[in-house]
Write a protein that holds these residues in place. Structure first.
Motif, PDB file in Angstrom:
ATOM      1  N   PHE A  57       0.894  -1.174   0.000  1.00 52.09           N
ATOM      2  CA  PHE A  57       0.000   0.000   0.000  1.00 52.09           C
ATOM      3  C   PHE A  57       0.923   1.213   0.000  1.00 52.09           C
ATOM      4  CE2 PHE A  57      -3.241   2.564   2.717  1.00 52.09           C
ATOM      5  CZ  PHE A  57      -4.052   2.860   1.634  1.00 52.09           C
ATOM      6  N   CYS A 127      -7.446   8.706  -2.953  1.00 50.47           N
ATOM      7  CA  CYS A 127      -7.564   9.381  -1.668  1.00 50.47           C
ATOM      8  C   CYS A 127      -6.550  10.510  -1.603  1.00 50.47           C
ATOM      9  CB  CYS A 127      -7.277   8.413  -0.528  1.00 50.47           C
ATOM     10  SG  CYS A 127      -8.677   7.367  -0.172  1.00 50.47           S
ATOM     11  N   VAL A 129      -4.804  10.996   1.075  1.00 52.40           N
ATOM     12  CA  VAL A 129      -3.767  10.526   1.988  1.00 52.40           C
ATOM     13  C   VAL A 129      -3.955   9.020   2.070  1.00 52.40           C
ATOM     14  CG1 VAL A 129      -5.245  10.840   4.033  1.00 52.40           C
ATOM     15  CG2 VAL A 129      -2.776  10.901   4.326  1.00 52.40           C
ATOM     16  N   HIS A 130      -2.892   8.277   2.245  1.00 43.40           N
ATOM     17  CA  HIS A 130      -3.056   6.837   2.453  1.00 43.40           C
ATOM     18  C   HIS A 130      -2.903   6.532   3.935  1.00 43.40           C
ATOM     19  CE1 HIS A 130      -2.216   5.440  -1.951  1.00 43.40           C
ATOM     20  NE2 HIS A 130      -3.283   6.194  -1.828  1.00 43.40           N
ATOM     21  N   CYS A 131      -4.014   6.165   4.557  1.00 39.43           N
ATOM     22  CA  CYS A 131      -4.034   5.873   5.984  1.00 39.43           C
ATOM     23  C   CYS A 131      -3.697   4.396   6.137  1.00 39.43           C
ATOM     24  CB  CYS A 131      -5.411   6.159   6.562  1.00 39.43           C
ATOM     25  SG  CYS A 131      -6.058   7.767   6.031  1.00 39.43           S
ATOM     26  N   TYR A 133      -4.220   2.275   8.332  1.00 36.87           N
ATOM     27  CA  TYR A 133      -5.212   1.402   8.969  1.00 36.87           C
ATOM     28  C   TYR A 133      -6.446   1.226   8.101  1.00 36.87           C
ATOM     29  CZ  TYR A 133      -6.906   6.049   9.718  1.00 36.87           C
ATOM     30  OH  TYR A 133      -7.310   7.344   9.489  1.00 36.87           O
ATOM     31  N   CYS A 134      -6.405   1.762   6.864  1.00 33.81           N
ATOM     32  CA  CYS A 134      -7.639   1.848   6.069  1.00 33.81           C
ATOM     33  C   CYS A 134      -8.282   0.496   5.811  1.00 33.81           C
ATOM     34  CB  CYS A 134      -7.374   2.527   4.739  1.00 33.81           C
ATOM     35  SG  CYS A 134      -8.905   2.701   3.791  1.00 33.81           S
ATOM     36  N   GLY A 172     -12.318   5.274  -1.419  1.00 31.46           N
ATOM     37  CA  GLY A 172     -11.586   6.456  -1.817  1.00 31.46           C
ATOM     38  C   GLY A 172     -12.194   7.732  -1.248  1.00 31.46           C
ATOM     39  N   ARG A 203     -12.021  13.003   3.542  1.00 29.48           N
ATOM     40  CA  ARG A 203     -10.956  13.442   4.428  1.00 29.48           C
ATOM     41  C   ARG A 203     -10.287  14.706   3.894  1.00 29.48           C
ATOM     42  NH1 ARG A 203      -6.356  10.194   7.888  1.00 29.48           N
ATOM     43  NH2 ARG A 203      -6.957  11.468   9.630  1.00 29.48           N
ATOM     44  N   HIS A 232     -13.055  13.403   8.468  1.00 30.21           N
ATOM     45  CA  HIS A 232     -12.396  12.320   9.198  1.00 30.21           C
ATOM     46  C   HIS A 232     -11.106  12.856   9.800  1.00 30.21           C
ATOM     47  CE1 HIS A 232     -10.266   8.114   8.615  1.00 30.21           C
ATOM     48  NE2 HIS A 232     -10.042   8.626   9.793  1.00 30.21           N
TER      49      HIS A 232
HETATM   50  S1  SF4 Z   1      -9.266   6.012   5.678  1.00 31.23           S
HETATM   51 FE1  SF4 Z   1     -10.362   7.206   4.100  1.00 31.23          FE
HETATM   52  S2  SF4 Z   1      -8.868   8.742   3.418  1.00 31.23           S
HETATM   53 FE2  SF4 Z   1      -7.706   7.185   4.513  1.00 31.23          FE
HETATM   54  S3  SF4 Z   1      -7.008   5.772   2.898  1.00 31.23           S
HETATM   55 FE3  SF4 Z   1      -8.959   4.966   3.695  1.00 31.23          FE
HETATM   56  S4  SF4 Z   1     -10.570   5.764   2.370  1.00 31.23           S
HETATM   57 FE4  SF4 Z   1      -8.699   6.984   2.012  1.00 31.23          FE
END
Ligand code: SF4
Ligand SMILES: *Cc1c(COP(=O)(O)O)cnc(C)c1O
Length: 343
Positions: A57, A127, A129-131, A133-134, A172, A203, A232
């Motif tokens: 990821f 997105c 940002v790449h979180c 924990y997504c 996304g 986000r 978020h």
């Molecule tokens: S938590 Fe939301 S903003 Fe972050 S990677 Fe996942 S879908 Fe994208």
């Protein structure tokens, strides 16, 4: 009773990241672990950085986000949300690839209908940002996210079900799309008489606050649909002055603004952090809507907080906050008719 020291929102430490149009903020975002470490002044070994996790990821972190990271702090709560670490490569039983059963809830490609009265369109896989924990990090976007032309099928399915009163744009992040595309989709949705409300899960107002510009506000103000934006933010340090101003612009346009957060180990699993997050949001007029128990997605087990600990935190928040400022602590469970309350 405990009184918090009055910490104003952090001023943006722009470090050369003066506001540029949001499209440009995407282009200059950091996309590699090595560049990320360099930017925040840390060594791979300080933070458990791992290439293999990055391959699984990729890193994606705009400078607007990174300007809120404390340089040289391996425990920074914003850095931890975007930095690939070795913990992600450890497999844990119970942490799978489609934890929410989203494949099963798909009506037509890109349309999820799990809960009564509302349907969710996965409008894009991109997105801001790449979180790490997504829960959608393994989402089969190739098969589910329709390109703009095939939104037609999603809108038709919504039009044929008069029970659907609210349409949720998700991904996304829907606000990665241009306003022209979003306006077209919105126009198609508002031609369906039974659709009353348009909810946008994004986000972007937190990550690249200049995304809330006059073009976005213009079509949101002009739709017949009741607009609701669910942002978020997980930690109060995400809300700097520019973010506060973006949230104010949404509210001033008459939009209902809610926040959802995910309970994350080592990031916001303490009462001071959650209390201050809710205070900041309430000051701005943004209601803390949900605190999500982490979805059990492969690669995110190290972020999980035990539910009992989450319950303790909520109990303490109830002692400290106005009732409306306490988020609902919930967990999404495949096959259940609503997100399950945990406290
Ligand atoms: S938590 Fe939301 S903003 Fe972050 S990677 Fe996942 S879908 Fe994208
Ligand atoms: C979370 C979610 C919703 C929205 O649920 P609310 O409880 O109304 O916020 C709708 N559809 C799907 C598929 C969801 O995952």
């Amino acid at each position: 009773m405990r009184i918090l020291t009055d910490q104003p929102p952090r001023e943006p430490d722009v470090r050369g990241a003066a506001a540029v149009p949001w499209q440009q903020a995407f282009k200059r975002a950091i996309r590699h672990g090595a560049a990320l470490l360099n930017y925040v002044g840390l060594e791979a070994a300080d933070v458990g950085f791992c290439d293999e996790a990055e391959l699984d990821f990729p890193v994606f972190a705009p400078l607007e986000w990174l300007a809120r990271v404390r340089p040289g702090d391996p425990h920074d709560p914003l850095l931890k949300q975007v930095l690939p670490t070795g913990d992600e490569t450890v497999r844990h039983p119970g942490f799978g690839f489609d934890p929410l059963g989203e494949q099963a809830a798909t009506v037509v490609p890109g349309l999820l209908h799990k809960y009564a009265g509302r349907a969710l369109i996965v409008v894009t896989s991109a997105c801001a940002v790449h979180c790490r924990y997504c829960f959608r990090r393994h989402f089969a976007y190739e098969t589910l996210a329709p390109p703009a032309e095939t939104w037609r099928a999603a809108v038709d399915a919504i039009a044929s079900d008069a029970q659907i009163r609210e349409v949720i744009l998700s991904g996304g992040d829907p606000l990665t799309l241009t306003d022209a595309s979003l306006e077209r989709l919105c126009a198609a949705l508002q031609r369906v008489p039974h659709v009353r409300r348009l909810r946008i899960h994004s986000r972007l107002p937190i990550v690249i606050p200049q995304r809330v510009d006059r073009h976005l506000l213009s079509w949101l103000r002009n739709t017949r649909l009741r607009p609701i934006v669910v942002v978020h933010a997980n930690h109060p340090a995400e809300i700097d002055a520019a973010v506060a101003a973006a949230l104010r612009r949404l509210l001033d346009a008459g939009i209902t603004v809610l926040n959802q957060a995910v309970l994350l180990r080592g990031i916001n699993d303490n009462v001071e952090t959650l209390h201050w997050l809710c205070e900041c949001l309430a000051d701005l007029g943004v209601l803390p809507y949900y605190l999500h128990q982490l979805d059990r997605v492969a690669g995110a087990a190290h972020f999980e907080v035990p539910v009992d600990r989450g319950r303790e935190l909520i109990a303490e928040l109830r002692r400290r906050l106005s009732g409306y400022a306490v988020p609902r602590y919930v967990q999404e469970q495949a096959g259940q008719p609503y997100k399950q309350p945990l406290a």
